[in-house]
Design a protein around this motif. Sequence first.
Motif, PDB file in Angstrom:
ATOM      1  N   ASP A  25      81.297  51.884  43.793  1.00 17.79           N
ATOM      2  CA  ASP A  25      80.858  52.843  42.581  1.00 17.79           C
ATOM      3  C   ASP A  25      79.443  53.165  42.492  1.00 17.79           C
ATOM      4  OD1 ASP A  25      80.682  54.203  40.293  1.00 17.79           O
ATOM      5  OD2 ASP A  25      81.572  52.565  38.829  1.00 17.79           O
ATOM      6  N   LEU A  26      78.760  54.201  43.123  1.00 20.77           N
ATOM      7  CA  LEU A  26      77.443  54.565  43.289  1.00 20.77           C
ATOM      8  C   LEU A  26      76.696  54.793  41.603  1.00 20.77           C
ATOM      9  CD1 LEU A  26      76.952  56.247  46.627  1.00 20.77           C
ATOM     10  CD2 LEU A  26      76.416  53.900  46.074  1.00 20.77           C
ATOM     11  N   SER A  27      77.640  55.483  40.815  1.00 20.47           N
ATOM     12  CA  SER A  27      77.241  55.975  39.586  1.00 20.47           C
ATOM     13  C   SER A  27      77.179  54.612  38.651  1.00 20.47           C
ATOM     14  CB  SER A  27      78.197  56.775  38.807  1.00 20.47           C
ATOM     15  OG  SER A  27      79.265  56.395  38.671  1.00 20.47           O
ATOM     16  N   GLY A  28      77.930  53.683  39.033  1.00 19.42           N
ATOM     17  CA  GLY A  28      77.801  52.289  38.263  1.00 19.42           C
ATOM     18  C   GLY A  28      76.424  51.466  38.859  1.00 19.42           C
ATOM     19  N   ILE A  29      76.229  51.578  39.821  1.00 19.01           N
ATOM     20  CA  ILE A  29      75.046  50.702  40.429  1.00 19.01           C
ATOM     21  C   ILE A  29      73.718  51.577  39.843  1.00 19.01           C
ATOM     22  CG2 ILE A  29      73.709  50.401  42.493  1.00 19.01           C
ATOM     23  CD1 ILE A  29      76.440  50.029  43.758  1.00 19.01           C
ATOM     24  N   LEU A  30      74.101  52.902  40.060  1.00 14.79           N
ATOM     25  CA  LEU A  30      72.612  53.685  39.515  1.00 14.79           C
ATOM     26  C   LEU A  30      72.531  53.467  37.973  1.00 14.79           C
ATOM     27  CD1 LEU A  30      70.472  56.028  39.832  1.00 14.79           C
ATOM     28  CD2 LEU A  30      72.261  57.527  39.357  1.00 14.79           C
ATOM     29  N   MET A  31      73.549  53.400  37.098  1.00 19.88           N
ATOM     30  CA  MET A  31      73.538  53.274  35.612  1.00 19.88           C
ATOM     31  C   MET A  31      72.693  51.504  35.541  1.00 19.88           C
ATOM     32  SD  MET A  31      73.769  53.584  32.784  1.00 19.88           S
ATOM     33  CE  MET A  31      75.040  54.836  31.938  1.00 19.88           C
ATOM     34  N   VAL A  32      73.135  50.627  36.460  1.00 17.23           N
ATOM     35  CA  VAL A  32      72.516  49.352  36.093  1.00 17.23           C
ATOM     36  C   VAL A  32      71.121  49.402  36.517  1.00 17.23           C
ATOM     37  CG1 VAL A  32      72.360  47.046  37.339  1.00 17.23           C
ATOM     38  CG2 VAL A  32      74.844  48.002  36.720  1.00 17.23           C
ATOM     39  N   ILE A  33      70.564  50.194  37.556  1.00 15.76           N
ATOM     40  CA  ILE A  33      69.168  50.220  37.796  1.00 15.76           C
ATOM     41  C   ILE A  33      68.462  51.062  36.693  1.00 15.76           C
ATOM     42  CG2 ILE A  33      67.710  51.379  39.597  1.00 15.76           C
ATOM     43  CD1 ILE A  33      69.844  50.782  41.745  1.00 15.76           C
ATOM     44  N   VAL A  34      69.068  52.012  36.271  1.00 16.10           N
ATOM     45  CA  VAL A  34      68.450  52.994  35.164  1.00 16.10           C
ATOM     46  C   VAL A  34      68.426  51.859  33.846  1.00 16.10           C
ATOM     47  CG1 VAL A  34      68.853  54.723  33.254  1.00 16.10           C
ATOM     48  CG2 VAL A  34      69.321  55.162  35.772  1.00 16.10           C
ATOM     49  N   LEU A  35      69.570  51.236  33.509  1.00 12.65           N
ATOM     50  CA  LEU A  35      69.253  50.192  32.520  1.00 12.65           C
ATOM     51  C   LEU A  35      68.044  49.225  32.738  1.00 12.65           C
ATOM     52  CD1 LEU A  35      72.848  49.650  31.414  1.00 12.65           C
ATOM     53  CD2 LEU A  35      71.152  50.995  30.119  1.00 12.65           C
ATOM     54  N   PHE A  36      68.049  48.592  33.745  1.00 11.91           N
ATOM     55  CA  PHE A  36      66.776  47.835  34.238  1.00 11.91           C
ATOM     56  C   PHE A  36      65.491  48.456  33.974  1.00 11.91           C
ATOM     57  CE2 PHE A  36      69.538  44.801  36.627  1.00 11.91           C
ATOM     58  CZ  PHE A  36      69.415  43.807  35.585  1.00 11.91           C
ATOM     59  N   ILE A  37      65.359  49.592  34.456  1.00  9.88           N
ATOM     60  CA  ILE A  37      64.150  50.325  34.416  1.00  9.88           C
ATOM     61  C   ILE A  37      63.613  50.757  32.735  1.00  9.88           C
ATOM     62  CG2 ILE A  37      63.022  52.717  34.717  1.00  9.88           C
ATOM     63  CD1 ILE A  37      64.519  52.520  37.490  1.00  9.88           C
ATOM     64  N   LEU A  38      64.682  51.425  32.152  1.00 10.26           N
ATOM     65  CA  LEU A  38      64.665  51.518  30.642  1.00 10.26           C
ATOM     66  C   LEU A  38      64.217  50.389  29.834  1.00 10.26           C
ATOM     67  CD1 LEU A  38      67.645  54.014  29.906  1.00 10.26           C
ATOM     68  CD2 LEU A  38      64.926  54.231  29.727  1.00 10.26           C
ATOM     69  N   ALA A  39      64.793  49.205  30.341  1.00  6.44           N
ATOM     70  CA  ALA A  39      64.264  47.998  29.663  1.00  6.44           C
ATOM     71  C   ALA A  39      62.793  47.814  29.914  1.00  6.44           C
ATOM     72  CB  ALA A  39      65.192  46.757  30.127  1.00  6.44           C
ATOM     73  N   ARG A  40      62.237  48.034  31.043  1.00  9.13           N
ATOM     74  CA  ARG A  40      60.662  47.827  31.313  1.00  9.13           C
ATOM     75  C   ARG A  40      60.185  49.120  30.289  1.00  9.13           C
ATOM     76  NH1 ARG A  40      59.582  46.894  37.496  1.00  9.13           N
ATOM     77  NH2 ARG A  40      60.441  44.687  37.823  1.00  9.13           N
TER      78      ARG A  40
ATOM     79  N   ALA B  75      72.142  45.863  31.143  1.00  9.38           N
ATOM     80  CA  ALA B  75      72.240  46.115  32.719  1.00  9.38           C
ATOM     81  C   ALA B  75      72.803  44.470  33.303  1.00  9.38           C
ATOM     82  CB  ALA B  75      70.788  45.933  33.122  1.00  9.38           C
ATOM     83  N   TRP B  76      72.338  43.694  33.056  1.00 10.29           N
ATOM     84  CA  TRP B  76      73.010  42.344  33.425  1.00 10.29           C
ATOM     85  C   TRP B  76      74.825  42.247  33.333  1.00 10.29           C
ATOM     86  CZ3 TRP B  76      71.159  39.927  37.041  1.00 10.29           C
ATOM     87  CH2 TRP B  76      69.931  39.612  37.469  1.00 10.29           C
ATOM     88  N   LEU B  77      75.087  42.891  32.052  1.00 10.07           N
ATOM     89  CA  LEU B  77      76.645  42.864  31.780  1.00 10.07           C
ATOM     90  C   LEU B  77      77.051  43.920  32.518  1.00 10.07           C
ATOM     91  CD1 LEU B  77      76.203  42.755  27.792  1.00 10.07           C
ATOM     92  CD2 LEU B  77      77.299  40.867  29.209  1.00 10.07           C
ATOM     93  N   LEU B  78      76.677  45.144  32.715  1.00 10.42           N
ATOM     94  CA  LEU B  78      77.328  46.212  33.707  1.00 10.42           C
ATOM     95  C   LEU B  78      77.274  45.629  34.964  1.00 10.42           C
ATOM     96  CD1 LEU B  78      78.613  48.765  33.163  1.00 10.42           C
ATOM     97  CD2 LEU B  78      76.418  49.762  33.715  1.00 10.42           C
ATOM     98  N   LEU B  79      76.166  45.019  35.588  1.00  8.47           N
ATOM     99  CA  LEU B  79      76.088  44.435  36.795  1.00  8.47           C
ATOM    100  C   LEU B  79      77.293  43.125  37.145  1.00  8.47           C
ATOM    101  CD1 LEU B  79      74.986  44.040  39.661  1.00  8.47           C
ATOM    102  CD2 LEU B  79      73.284  42.470  38.846  1.00  8.47           C
TER     103      LEU B  79
END
Length: 183
Positions: free
Chosen positions: A152-167, A113-117
């Motif tokens: 890029d809303l899909s990229g921002i959504l992917m970052v959020i999804v990755l942070f949530i999946l990490a949790r 998530a941090w890398l994609l951000l």
Amino acid sequence: MTISSRPNDLLLLVGKALAIFMQVVMAIAAVALVIAAGALLIFSGEIAAEAAAEFGDDVGALPGLALAGIMLVGLAIVAALYFFFDRLRRIINTVGDGDPFLPENANRLNLMAWLLLSVHLLTVPAIGLALFLSKWADQVDNANITVDAGLDLSGILMVIVLFILARVFRIGAAMREDLEGTV
């Protein structure tokens, strides 16, 4: 106990192959950017002289630092994506082993998530440099450079999804440890 009885699942094989392929592409891109930026810096005088001879003096000085800058930003993006795909490949391996809910995978997802951000944030200076270079290129005959920039809303959504999946993975790993402790 393994959930996956088929470690050679086609989806996992395709995912792993794509992750490896993307790592190879990112490595090639990194080498190309290092060579191009180095050549630009070493031969900037010769390149500027040839550009002036080809396009005339009214074009202005070749923006060598801006070109090198965009290459360095590109190198940072490529490096981040290389490590992103490396972490993805490692997660795919644990899924194939039948044991994905590991604390390491939670850490991997968090890092992804941090890398994609960082990739999305690095596009900001890349766009600025590209706009600067496109203004210079507009002075050159037959040059047609456009810069397409947007949110890029899909990229921002992917970052959020990755942070949530990490949790989710972190909680899943903790729950499994608690369950194993009670058995």
